[in-house]
Design a protein around this motif. Structure first.
Motif, mmCIF file in Angstrom:
data_model
loop_
_atom_site.group_PDB
_atom_site.id
_atom_site.type_symbol
_atom_site.label_atom_id
_atom_site.label_comp_id
_atom_site.label_asym_id
_atom_site.label_seq_id
_atom_site.Cartn_x
_atom_site.Cartn_y
_atom_site.Cartn_z
ATOM 1 N N VAL A 1 1.130 -1.557 -0.057
ATOM 2 C CA VAL A 1 -0.072 0.322 0.063
ATOM 3 C C VAL A 1 0.712 1.460 0.095
ATOM 4 C CG1 VAL A 1 -1.605 0.910 1.207
ATOM 5 C CG2 VAL A 1 -2.120 -0.906 1.204
ATOM 6 N N VAL B 1 -6.693 5.382 -1.215
ATOM 7 C CA VAL B 1 -6.497 4.102 -0.957
ATOM 8 C C VAL B 1 -8.403 3.775 -0.052
ATOM 9 C CG1 VAL B 1 -4.927 2.763 0.708
ATOM 10 C CG2 VAL B 1 -4.426 4.159 -1.250
ATOM 11 N N ARG C 1 -9.644 0.596 2.433
ATOM 12 C CA ARG C 1 -9.205 -0.569 3.145
ATOM 13 C C ARG C 1 -10.733 -1.028 3.446
ATOM 14 N NH1 ARG C 1 -4.701 -1.665 4.995
ATOM 15 N NH2 ARG C 1 -2.868 0.026 4.257
ATOM 16 N N ALA D 1 -6.544 -3.560 0.847
ATOM 17 C CA ALA D 1 -6.656 -2.876 0.704
ATOM 18 C C ALA D 1 -7.245 -2.826 -0.993
ATOM 19 C CB ALA D 1 -5.625 -2.084 1.046
ATOM 20 N N VAL E 1 -6.487 -0.019 -4.474
ATOM 21 C CA VAL E 1 -5.640 1.467 -4.459
ATOM 22 C C VAL E 1 -6.093 2.195 -5.900
ATOM 23 C CG1 VAL E 1 -3.498 2.724 -5.201
ATOM 24 C CG2 VAL E 1 -3.498 1.281 -3.360
#
Length: 170
Positions: free
Chosen positions: A86, A98, A100, A107, A109
């Motif tokens: 990450v 990002v 979560r 995670a 992105v």
């Protein structure tokens, strides 16, 4: 069944829930899933990672309500921890968002996200993004010491004019 096809079948089942193969010429089938072609991936990939699956035409992802056609998908394993991955992507893609999971283990992105975008939401299969999660016992067997699996959904590079000409069109 060859080990490559067995791996492709198990990872795609793990990632997508379902892979529609019958009559899906615009979608990946098991014959389209390869273990090469890293050069086609248009997003950065963490160093020293191993490509294990490449669905160059994307996958059909069942969302409960509908089926969504994804961008092309490349799945990699790396020795880096999920948090280190990450952090690496935050540096490489500073304009990406990002997200979560509630547990913090997974995670994502994303190139773009709105306030209502959720991790692994059906809308995220059609925008460039990287899904990051710890390996499990099954996926970790494909790279000794692998700690993280990355699912890279990327926008394909435009075909060059010379490639288009080889398809029989001037």
């Amino acid at each position: 069944m060859t080990p490559t096809r067995l791996l492709a079948t198990s990872v795609i089942a793990l990632l997508a829930g379902s892979l529609l193969v019958a009559g899906a010429s615009a979608h990946s089938t098991l014959s389209d899933i390869t273990q090469d072609g890293e050069g086609k991936v248009t997003l950065p990939v963490v160093p020293e990672s191993k490509l294990i699956i490449h669905a160059t035409r994307g996958i059909d992802k069942s969302t409960g309500e509908d089926t969504v056609q994804s961008l092309p998908l490349a799945v990699f394993l790396t020795l880096m921890t999920p948090d280190d991955v990450v952090d690496w992507y935050r540096e490489q893609l500073p304009d990406y968002t990002v997200l979560r999971s509630d547990s913090g283990e997974h995670a994502q992105v994303l190139e773009k996200a709105s306030d209502d975008t959720r991790i692994d939401g059906p809308d995220t299969y059609r925008i460039p993004n990287i899904r990051i999660q710890p390996t499990d016992a099954r996926t970790a067997t494909h790279m000794k010491g692998a700690r993280t699996m990355l699912q890279v959904y990327y926008q394909p590079a435009p075909e060059s004019e010379s490639e288009e000409a080889t398809d029989g069109e001037p």
